[in-house]
Structures are given as structure tokens and as C-alpha cells.
Design a protein around this motif. Structure first.
Motif, short mmCIF file in Angstrom:
data_model
loop_
_atom_site.label_atom_id
_atom_site.label_comp_id
_atom_site.label_asym_id
_atom_site.label_seq_id
_atom_site.Cartn_x
_atom_site.Cartn_y
_atom_site.Cartn_z
N HIS A 272 0.88 -1.16 0.00
CA HIS A 272 0.00 0.00 0.00
C HIS A 272 0.92 1.22 0.00
CE1 HIS A 272 -4.10 1.55 1.69
NE2 HIS A 272 -3.81 2.05 0.52
N ILE A 273 1.04 1.89 -1.16
CA ILE A 273 2.10 2.87 -1.39
C ILE A 273 1.51 4.20 -1.84
CG2 ILE A 273 4.19 3.36 -2.71
CD1 ILE A 273 4.34 0.23 -3.16
N HIS A 274 2.04 5.27 -1.30
CA HIS A 274 1.65 6.64 -1.66
C HIS A 274 2.80 7.29 -2.44
CE1 HIS A 274 1.54 11.01 -0.87
NE2 HIS A 274 0.24 10.87 -0.99
N ILE A 275 2.47 7.98 -3.52
CA ILE A 275 3.48 8.79 -4.22
C ILE A 275 2.90 10.17 -4.51
CG2 ILE A 275 4.69 6.82 -5.26
CD1 ILE A 275 3.34 7.52 -7.95
N SER A 276 3.77 11.12 -4.64
CA SER A 276 3.44 12.45 -5.10
C SER A 276 4.03 12.54 -6.50
CB SER A 276 4.05 13.51 -4.17
OG SER A 276 3.78 14.80 -4.63
N ALA A 277 3.20 12.34 -7.51
CA ALA A 277 3.68 12.16 -8.89
C ALA A 277 3.56 13.44 -9.71
CB ALA A 277 2.87 11.06 -9.58
N GLN A 278 4.55 13.69 -10.54
CA GLN A 278 4.42 14.78 -11.49
C GLN A 278 3.31 14.40 -12.47
OE1 GLN A 278 8.19 15.95 -13.19
NE2 GLN A 278 9.10 16.27 -11.19
#
Length: 148
Positions: free
Chosen positions: A109-115
Motif C-alpha cells: 500500500h504505497i503513496h506517491i506524489s507524482a508529477q
């Protein structure tokens, strides 16, 4: 194919750290013309996922255990040398990062702040957008979540 190495901060050599910071600066500061504080005091908490081609670092991410950066596990500073992007090393380094989070922290269960311009890339890896776009250091970003 690139050779992947996963290391905690304490195991990085001075040469590895220098090469990682040089690559991050080359892409995030110079190529993207974005003045921001890359060295943010969080590298020491991260696992560093390093992609090598012919003993040169060509791809990199850093990953965090749940709670060390965001509430969920996270992947950040996703970068591939510009001249090597045609080889799809971004997929290799991201797949290795997802695997590292699963094996080291027992989570998928992974969170990213993506461009934002990379939304399609992250979608193909299984990430889904969760909110509105926002500016981070002057660049449009979006939150995305991976859950398997």
C-alpha cells in the motif's frame, strides 16, 4: 536491463551518495529548471534503490516505511538519466522499489506524489490518482496510491 541494488543510507559509500545527489540535481534542478531543496534531511530514513548500467548509476528512487514520510509507505525521487530513458529503466526501478517495500516493510500500500505528466506511466504500474492536482515546487503534481 539494469542491475538493482537496495541499500540503507548507512551503507551508501561516499561515491554512491555523490553520484545519487548529482543525478537528482541534474534532473530535478537543472533539467526541470526547478530551484528547490533536494537535500531535505530525509535520506537517512530511506532505503535507496539504485539502478546500475556498466557500474554507473542510471536510475534511482528512495523508499520509506509507512509513517517515515507519509502515513503509507512511499516512493520518491524517481529519476532516470535522460540519455537512458529510452530503455524503460523507469519501469525497472519502480518495480524494484515496489518489491523492496513489500520485502522490507511487508506492505504493498504505497503513496506517491507524482508529477502530472507522468500519470500514464504510473497508471501502467498500478498507481491510481486519488485527488486534485497541486503545485509542488512550481511543478504540477498529484497524489497516487498503489494497493495490491
Amino acid at each position: 536491463m539494469i542491475k538493482i541494488q537496495v541499500q540503507p543510507f548507512s551503507a551508501l559509500t561516499t561515491t554512491q551518495l555523490y553520484s545519487i545527489l548529482q543525478l537528482r540535481s541534474e534532473v530535478f534542478v537543472v533539467e526541470q529548471d526547478c530551484v528547490y531543496q533536494d537535500i531535505d534531511g530525509k535520506d537517512d530514513k530511506a532505503l535507496h534503490i539504485i539502478g546500475y548500467k556498466d557500474d554507473k548509476i542510471v536510475a534511482y528512487t528512495r523508499v520509506f516505511a509507512p509513517g517515515d514520510y507519509f502515513e503509507l509507505a512511499s516512493i520518491g525521487r524517481v529519476v532516470v538519466v535522460k540519455s537512458e530513458r529510452k530503455h524503460s529503466y523507469g519501469y525497472d526501478i519502480m518495480t524494484a522499489s515496489i518489491t523492496a517495500l513489500h520485502s522490507h516493510f511487508k506492505t504493498s500500500h504505497i503513496h506517491i506524489s507524482a508529477q502530472c505528466y507522468l500519470k500514464k506511466f504510473y497508471n501502467t504500474l498500478g498507481f491510481k490518482a486519488t485527488g486534485k492536482e497541486y503545485l509542488e515546487d512550481g511543478i504540477p503534481h498529484m497524489e497516487m496510491i498503489y494497493k495490491q
